[in-house]
Design a protein around this motif. Sequence first.
Motif, mmCIF file in Angstrom:
data_model
loop_
_atom_site.group_PDB
_atom_site.id
_atom_site.type_symbol
_atom_site.label_atom_id
_atom_site.label_comp_id
_atom_site.label_asym_id
_atom_site.label_seq_id
_atom_site.Cartn_x
_atom_site.Cartn_y
_atom_site.Cartn_z
ATOM 1 N N ILE A 8 -4.482 -4.464 -0.320
ATOM 2 C CA ILE A 8 -5.911 -4.822 0.306
ATOM 3 C C ILE A 8 -6.433 -6.048 -0.447
ATOM 4 O O ILE A 8 -6.393 -6.375 -1.527
ATOM 5 N N TYR A 13 -13.172 -3.350 0.315
ATOM 6 C CA TYR A 13 -12.147 -3.163 -0.459
ATOM 7 C C TYR A 13 -12.177 -1.695 -1.280
ATOM 8 O O TYR A 13 -11.454 -0.766 -1.073
ATOM 9 N N GLU A 14 -13.260 -1.434 -1.793
ATOM 10 C CA GLU A 14 -13.729 -0.121 -2.503
ATOM 11 C C GLU A 14 -13.647 1.126 -1.290
ATOM 12 O O GLU A 14 -12.928 2.134 -1.653
ATOM 13 N N LYS A 20 -10.107 1.592 -0.360
ATOM 14 C CA LYS A 20 -9.220 2.331 -1.347
ATOM 15 C C LYS A 20 -9.590 3.798 -1.498
ATOM 16 O O LYS A 20 -8.638 4.438 -1.503
ATOM 17 N N GLN A 21 -10.791 3.965 -1.280
ATOM 18 C CA GLN A 21 -11.296 5.422 -1.581
ATOM 19 C C GLN A 21 -10.635 6.397 -0.327
ATOM 20 O O GLN A 21 -10.427 7.487 -0.670
ATOM 21 N N SER A 60 -7.160 7.238 -0.613
ATOM 22 C CA SER A 60 -6.574 7.606 -1.899
ATOM 23 C C SER A 60 -6.128 8.953 -1.872
ATOM 24 O O SER A 60 -5.087 9.354 -2.844
ATOM 25 N N ILE A 72 -1.791 2.161 -2.803
ATOM 26 C CA ILE A 72 -2.889 1.232 -2.870
ATOM 27 C C ILE A 72 -2.563 0.245 -3.821
ATOM 28 O O ILE A 72 -2.304 0.420 -4.861
ATOM 29 N N HIS A 73 -2.568 -1.172 -3.150
ATOM 30 C CA HIS A 73 -2.613 -2.292 -4.450
ATOM 31 C C HIS A 73 -3.489 -3.244 -3.910
ATOM 32 O O HIS A 73 -4.052 -3.295 -2.706
ATOM 33 N N GLU A 74 -3.792 -3.959 -4.998
ATOM 34 C CA GLU A 74 -4.692 -5.412 -4.736
ATOM 35 C C GLU A 74 -3.685 -6.397 -4.034
ATOM 36 O O GLU A 74 -2.705 -6.589 -4.667
#
Length: 403
Positions: free
Chosen positions: A34, A41-42, A45-46, A49, A56-58
Amino acid sequence: MSENLTFFIPYHTGYAHAELVHSFASYTDVHLFIYKWNPAYERVKQYFSHVKQIHIHEFSIDNIISQLIEEKHRKVVILLTASINYLFGQLQLRLFRLIQQYSPSVIDVYPVGHCMYGCQSCAYAYTHCLPITFTNYIQTKETKLSFEKDFEILICPSYSFTNAPFSLLSNSDIIEYMLKLDYPHAIKLHPLAYEYKDNEKHPFLSLINIEKQHVEKLFQSKNVILNEQTSTLKLIEHARVIICDSNSSVPFETLYFHDNKFIFVYETIEESDEQDDRQHYFHKFHTVEQLKYLIENYFNHQLDCKTENSHDFFLEKYDEPNGNEIEQLAQIRQWIKTDEENDEKESFDLDSIKATVYDEFKSISTPMALYTLGDHTMSEIVQIYFSDENSLFDDMQDNANEL
């Protein structure tokens, strides 16, 4: 599940591509990278998850290379969800093909082509006539949705561009009519509209001003479907009447269903296309009076149904969805042929890879290059390129022909 193949997906939106990610995760592990500048983003990710197959990775070149090393015994396919009809998708393709040159484990860089027939955003040929948009829907078909309110009409407005304000969402009279509509209905907005509502301003996707005003009005309605309901197909399945834009994949997707739905398609005079071979199955309108006429005649049982043989037309363009589209795609792209144990030890010179990438991108005088590389946040890129953040989208449009 494939044990010797994994998918890497750079992710730049909110829930717009959630169904695709779920579809590919049904076949093997997915590593989702992401972008740090992604305003959702958050939330994204959630959302993912809880899915065991999704990791998940940045997004960063360092993280991508590190994960390639970690997956050293597996083949890797890079999946691009951004359309290569646009600059960002083109630059992503260039970036990952550069990385592929250094990594024998990367066997393909594949633009997914998520939009279906009739949508102008993606190249139709990239889907190989496989309805991968339907994969997760077919696989989860037994999971029924529950609604606070039942509905017979599903409204799916798209969006337009500054120089071409031709969307249903840009028509004030129709929006006002929808807000007062007495018949049972639900409104499923474009994912971009939800991101605007949540103040997640995307750096290169933008509603025009009139559409922003109308989104604010529509969100006052209790009939708007929550953003977390990502399967538009389940909503279409439930509805009897679909109201949508011509420049959208929704009208064609609706043709898949066998239960004689009614499709009301908004098309302005400027965008009228007599060569559109889907239109035989639609009732078209471009004024609020025409839409009122269609809805009232439908409920009075005085409107002809045009979709009796629509599924046959769907099969002229795409294979019958069966939930195994990813496996079929793997065979077509020959991912299966190379889906075997990789005994070669990956050896990366990270500095050399990064030097090659940055040398390739340094001559691209558009902020889109920085968004593609993913090293900066959105505010950092704005500071680098702009004093006025609102000029961002226009500047990128001006540079769209640079490649």
